[in-house]
Enzyme design. Structure first.
Site, PDB file in Angstrom:
ATOM      1  N   ARG A 106      77.843  97.941  20.562  1.00 62.93           N
ATOM      2  CA  ARG A 106      78.920  98.918  20.771  1.00 62.93           C
ATOM      3  C   ARG A 106      78.671  99.687  22.055  1.00 62.93           C
ATOM      4  NH1 ARG A 106      80.445 102.536  15.721  1.00 62.93           N
ATOM      5  NH2 ARG A 106      78.776 103.786  16.591  1.00 62.93           N
ATOM      6  N   THR A 142      82.827 104.316  23.962  1.00 66.97           N
ATOM      7  CA  THR A 142      84.095 103.929  23.314  1.00 66.97           C
ATOM      8  C   THR A 142      83.894 103.431  21.882  1.00 66.97           C
ATOM      9  OG1 THR A 142      83.884 101.653  24.083  1.00 66.97           O
ATOM     10  CG2 THR A 142      85.069 103.185  25.533  1.00 66.97           C
ATOM     11  N   ASP A 198      71.141 105.602  13.733  1.00 67.72           N
ATOM     12  CA  ASP A 198      71.304 104.249  14.293  1.00 67.72           C
ATOM     13  C   ASP A 198      70.319 103.292  13.598  1.00 67.72           C
ATOM     14  OD1 ASP A 198      70.903 101.927  16.053  1.00 67.72           O
ATOM     15  OD2 ASP A 198      72.297 102.982  17.358  1.00 67.72           O
ATOM     16  N   ASP A 253      68.061 101.110  15.960  1.00 62.64           N
ATOM     17  CA  ASP A 253      67.037 101.907  16.633  1.00 62.64           C
ATOM     18  C   ASP A 253      65.919 102.297  15.679  1.00 62.64           C
ATOM     19  OD1 ASP A 253      68.122 101.811  19.140  1.00 62.64           O
ATOM     20  OD2 ASP A 253      69.106 103.765  19.032  1.00 62.64           O
TER      21      ASP A 253
HETATM   22  C1  PRP Z   1      75.667  98.911  15.081  1.00 62.95           C
HETATM   23  C2  PRP Z   1      75.546  98.238  13.731  1.00 62.95           C
HETATM   24  C3  PRP Z   1      76.773  97.385  13.678  1.00 62.95           C
HETATM   25  C4  PRP Z   1      77.789  98.177  14.450  1.00 62.95           C
HETATM   26  C5  PRP Z   1      78.729  98.810  13.488  1.00 62.95           C
HETATM   27  O1  PRP Z   1      75.235  98.078  16.077  1.00 62.95           O
HETATM   28  O2  PRP Z   1      74.382  97.495  13.575  1.00 62.95           O
HETATM   29  O3  PRP Z   1      76.590  96.118  14.281  1.00 62.95           O
HETATM   30  O4  PRP Z   1      77.064  99.176  15.168  1.00 62.95           O
HETATM   31  O5  PRP Z   1      79.667  99.530  14.150  1.00 62.95           O
HETATM   32  P1  PRP Z   1      81.237  99.206  14.076  1.00 62.95           P
HETATM   33  O6  PRP Z   1      81.568  98.953  12.646  1.00 62.95           O
HETATM   34  O7  PRP Z   1      81.841 100.488  14.603  1.00 62.95           O
HETATM   35  O8  PRP Z   1      81.519  98.044  14.959  1.00 62.95           O
HETATM   36  P2  PRP Z   1      74.982  98.554  17.598  1.00 62.95           P
HETATM   37  O9  PRP Z   1      76.183  98.315  18.432  1.00 62.95           O
HETATM   38  O10 PRP Z   1      74.428  99.948  17.599  1.00 62.95           O
HETATM   39  O11 PRP Z   1      73.912  97.519  18.099  1.00 62.95           O
HETATM   40  P3  PRP Z   1      72.417  97.228  17.579  1.00 62.95           P
HETATM   41  O12 PRP Z   1      72.527  96.580  16.222  1.00 62.95           O
HETATM   42  O13 PRP Z   1      71.901  96.314  18.630  1.00 62.95           O
HETATM   43  O14 PRP Z   1      71.670  98.540  17.521  1.00 62.95           O
HETATM   44  N1  URA Z   2      75.824 101.879  13.790  1.00 63.81           N
HETATM   45  C1  URA Z   2      74.754 102.522  13.251  1.00 63.81           C
HETATM   46  O1  URA Z   2      73.618 102.031  13.345  1.00 63.81           O
HETATM   47  N2  URA Z   2      74.959 103.690  12.649  1.00 63.81           N
HETATM   48  C2  URA Z   2      76.190 104.239  12.519  1.00 63.81           C
HETATM   49  O2  URA Z   2      76.305 105.333  11.915  1.00 63.81           O
HETATM   50  C3  URA Z   2      77.275 103.563  13.076  1.00 63.81           C
HETATM   51  C4  URA Z   2      77.072 102.373  13.706  1.00 63.81           C
END
Ligand code: PRP
Ligand code: URA
Length: 211
Positions: A106, A110, A202, A205
């Site tokens: 993400r 945005t 997150d 993270d």
């Molecule tokens: C997070 C999570 C999902 C997504 C959910 O990933 O693991 O994949 O956000 O958000 P959404 O429903 O609004 O699309 P992130 O983009 O933080 O990447 P990561 O898993 O690499 O930390």
């Molecule tokens: N992705 C995450 O890891 N946490 C949130 O709360 C939303 C998206």
């Protein structure tokens, strides 16, 4: 387990206890990985309770018996990175699964997910696809994957998550009401940065120690 409009919640005190630890901001990376593994196994296990089975015969050292065996071809698609947290348990519970990976991240400003990787196994007609990602926030990441999977001949697609937001569920079911969502809990709402409240922060993270 409640069934509310194709959303299935895990009702198990061990899953809830593990989730409480994940939510706690004092939980460190080692503990987070441990409790993540616990809750992920519970939701994954619920998501496969209704797979297709067939009767077959096995021989114990003493006699032959007729047993239920999983018939479905199950394909698990892990959304990177955080989906990796669910994959370990899934592979242990069902060693025969075929596995695909989708890399999505993400945009911080945005909250729109951008694809950076896509690698799936052959998806045969009639296969059951489980998409794993612990956080269903806006639903944008899941929607992206489900839309692309429409070209495939899978019989059914299910979502497996740990925390889902009402907004994310509504987004998925607006376009794909037939996609069942399995999750440990539905949280209250998204904040203005599209993070789930109360949530756990997150997931990626905290799981990978990149905070
Ligand atoms: C997070 C999570 C999902 C997504 C959910 O990933 O693991 O994949 O956000 O958000 P959404 O429903 O609004 O699309 P992130 O983009 O933080 O990447 P990561 O898993 O690499 O930390
Ligand atoms: N992705 C995450 O890891 N946490 C949130 O709360 C939303 C998206």
């Amino acid at each position: 387990m409640d069934n509310q409009k194709n959303v299935y919640l895990v009702k198990n005190i061990l899953a809830i206890d593990a989730l409480n630890h994940l939510r706690d901001q004092t939980t460190n990376t080692v503990q987070f990985r441990h409790y993540s593994d616990t809750v992920c196994r519970f939701v994954f296990s619920e998501a496969v309770q209704t797979v297709k089975t067939k009767q077959s015969e096995i021989s114990t050292p003493l006699e032959k018996i007729s047993v239920d065996q999983i018939e479905d071809e199950i394909i698990v698609i892990s959304i990177l990175r955080a989906g990796m947290a669910m994959l370990y348990g899934a592979m242990q519970l069902l060693p025969k699964i075929k596995i695909g990976f989708v890399g999505l991240e993400r945009d911080e400003s945005t909250a729109i997910a951008k694809e950076y990787y896509w690698k799936l196994p052959v998806i045969n007609k009639g296969a059951l696809i489980l998409i794993i990602d612990p956080m269903l926030a806006t639903g944008g990441s899941m929607l992206h994957v489900i839309k692309k999977l429409q070209e495939q001949k899978a019989r059914e697609i299910r979502i497996v998550s740990v925390i889902a937001s009402p907004e994310g569920i509504a987004t998925i079911h607006h376009t794909f009401p037939q996609v069942a969502i399995y999750t440990a809990v539905i949280d209250r709402e998204l904040n203005n940065r599209k993070y789930i409240l109360p949530g756990l922060g997150d997931y990626g993270d905290r799981y990978f120690g990149t905070v």
